[in-house]
Design an enzyme around this catalytic site. Structure first.
Site, PDB file in Angstrom:
ATOM      1  N   LEU A  88       0.819  -1.204   0.000  1.00 45.39           N
ATOM      2  CA  LEU A  88       0.000   0.000   0.000  1.00 45.39           C
ATOM      3  C   LEU A  88       0.857   1.259   0.000  1.00 45.39           C
ATOM      4  O   LEU A  88       0.605   2.207   0.728  1.00 45.39           O
ATOM      5  CB  LEU A  88      -0.957   0.021   1.194  1.00 45.39           C
ATOM      6  CG  LEU A  88      -2.044  -1.048   1.190  1.00 45.39           C
ATOM      7  CD1 LEU A  88      -2.915  -0.925   2.424  1.00 45.39           C
ATOM      8  CD2 LEU A  88      -2.899  -0.949  -0.059  1.00 45.39           C
ATOM      9  N   CYS A  89       1.931   1.221  -0.768  1.00 45.98           N
ATOM     10  CA  CYS A  89       2.738   2.436  -0.847  1.00 45.98           C
ATOM     11  C   CYS A  89       3.052   2.745  -2.306  1.00 45.98           C
ATOM     12  O   CYS A  89       4.136   3.202  -2.639  1.00 45.98           O
ATOM     13  CB  CYS A  89       3.999   2.321  -0.001  1.00 45.98           C
ATOM     14  SG  CYS A  89       4.875   0.784  -0.209  1.00 45.98           S
ATOM     15  N   GLY A  90       2.104   2.486  -3.174  1.00 47.99           N
ATOM     16  CA  GLY A  90       2.252   2.871  -4.568  1.00 47.99           C
ATOM     17  C   GLY A  90       3.378   2.124  -5.249  1.00 47.99           C
ATOM     18  O   GLY A  90       3.600   0.946  -4.990  1.00 47.99           O
TER      19      GLY A  90
END
Lengths: 293, 141
Positions: A88-90
């Protein structure tokens, strides 16, 4: 046509997702603030240490020191890769991993004598990536604790030095994301061993350099400075990585929240249309029912 | 030359501890304490755990530094140290406990061990901290 109830349910679920992404964004923003403070306050030390080290290197014959001397035949190389445990950090991990992937293949293509390129991975995301692609994994470190980054850097520095000197590797690289800003992280690959003087020639004039007095002596200072410089460099990389992770997660969660809002708007419109259609249908039924009488 | 002022920077990995004009610096070097005044020769040395003193703004500042390096030249003194703290903020009891712990480790390990060397550095730092905090450290200069 979806029923009113189904649409209402979807709106609810998107809303709760949005709440989570919003909360994650806030948490990441707070963590990033702390991490950027750590990076920026550590930078002057790393910078000055680098200057001192480079000016010393400029006056040292690099063939004299085993950590500075390049090996004639490079057979084994290792890339240390810093990735995150959580997602969930691109594209934070993805862009770095792709770069490492390409880097490893290029090395193998260009230099036929290179028999082995291994990866030493920090973080679950990197581990999963390299496992899936059947890379030669050297060592994996997961469940990283941000409070222990200095320890990691120190023990990594010692390990790399020992193994390089023992001939485990002929070249050592470090791959990590440099924290440029909250929105941009720059994937970077740097060579750790053999150490090289960066643009040593333009550090200062040679006649000025020669006037330094060293205590105990130049070689002893270099021996003491090298491991410390390595620690600082690695620690700096860990800090940049950490700040970058939170920055990337913050912007990823920000766009996720924005996307959720768009989805909610679209669903709300759809919901209102469906509701209006149902009302119109009922009215038509009533009117035509009345007419029939 | 001696009345020239010096620019002193003390930097640790955590932060810039001090930056400013000073008239004299005494620091713990590889071969004992060394003093720097204006016009000092260009000089690079290892810094060992010990007291760092300098005159700034009409008073003497006393700090304790851990291991590191110092570079002197062109009216500048740069001290890069693992750690650095002002003498007045040192917790003497804690320092005594650190010293005892380090000495215990030294007794239990071989002098060639990494642990022994680490403990020895910790012991030296603890001694320097105790001396600085209690004022027992008479500067050799």
């Amino acid at each position: 046509m979806a029923t009113l109830k189904a649409i209402r349910k979807r709106i609810q679920s998107v809303k709760s997702t949005q709440q989570i992404t919003k909360a994650m964004k806030m948490v990441s923003a707070a963590k990033m603030k702390r991490a950027t403070d750590a990076v920026t306050s550590a930078r002057p030390y790393a910078l000055k240490m680098g200057e001192m080290f480079q000016s010393l290197l400029a006056r040292t014959d690099d063939r004299e020191h085993p950590l500075l001397r390049g090996r004639d035949v490079v057979k084994k190389a290792v890339v240390v890769v810093l990735t995150t445990d959580r997602g969930l950090c691109g594209g934070f991990n993805g862009q770095l991993l792709r770069k490492v992937d390409r880097f490893v293949w290029e090395r193998k293509e260009l230099r036929s004598e290179l028999e082995q390129v291994r990866v030493l991975v920090y973080g679950k995301k990197g581990r999963d990536y390299f496992r899936r692609r059947n890379f030669d994994l050297d060592r994996v470190e997961t469940d990283l604790d941000a409070k222990r980054y200095f320890e990691y850097a120190q023990s990594l520095g010692r390990e790399l030095t020992q193994r390089y000197l023992a001939g485990d590797f002929d070249e050592v690289y470090l791959a990590y994301n440099v924290f440029a800003s909250a929105l941009t992280q720059r994937p970077t690959i740097e060579r750790i061993f053999p150490f090289t003087a960066e643009a040593a020639a333009d550090v200062a004039e040679p006649e000025v350099l020669s006037t330094f007095v060293y205590e105990p002596d130049q070689a002893a200072i270099l021996d003491a400075l090298l491991p410390r410089y390595l620690d600082v460099k690695l620690f700096q990389a860990f800090l940049e990585h950490q700040a970058g992770e939170h920055g990337a997660r913050m912007s990823a969660m920000d766009s996720a929240s924005r996307n959720a809002r768009e989805v909610i708007n679209r669903l709300t419109l759809q919901y209102n249309r469906a509701r209006q259609a149902a009302i119109t249908k009922e009215l038509v039924e009533i009117v035509s029912g009345a007419e029939a009488l | 030359m001696a009345d020239q002022s010096l620019q002193l920077d003390v930097i640790t990995p955590e932060r810039q501890v001090f930056s400013g004009e000073v008239s004299a610096v005494i620091a713990p070097g590889a071969r004992g304490q060394f003093g720097v005044l204006g016009g000092h020769v260009r000089y690079v040395t290892e810094v060992h755990p010990g007291p760092l003193t300098f005159d700034h703004g009409g008073r003497t500042h006393r700090y304790v530094v851990g291991g590191g390096f110092a570079q002197v030249g062109d009216g500048r003194v740069m001290v890069l140290a693992d750690r650095c703290e002002e003498a007045s903020t040192i917790d003497v009891e804690q320092a005594r406990r650190d010293m005892a712990a380090a000495e215990k480790t030294m007794l239990e390990s071989l002098p060639t061990d990494r642990a022994y060397l680490d403990a020895q550095a910790a012991q030296r730092l603890a001694i320097a901290r105790i001396q600085a905090a209690t004022g027992a450290a008479a500067s050799p200069h």
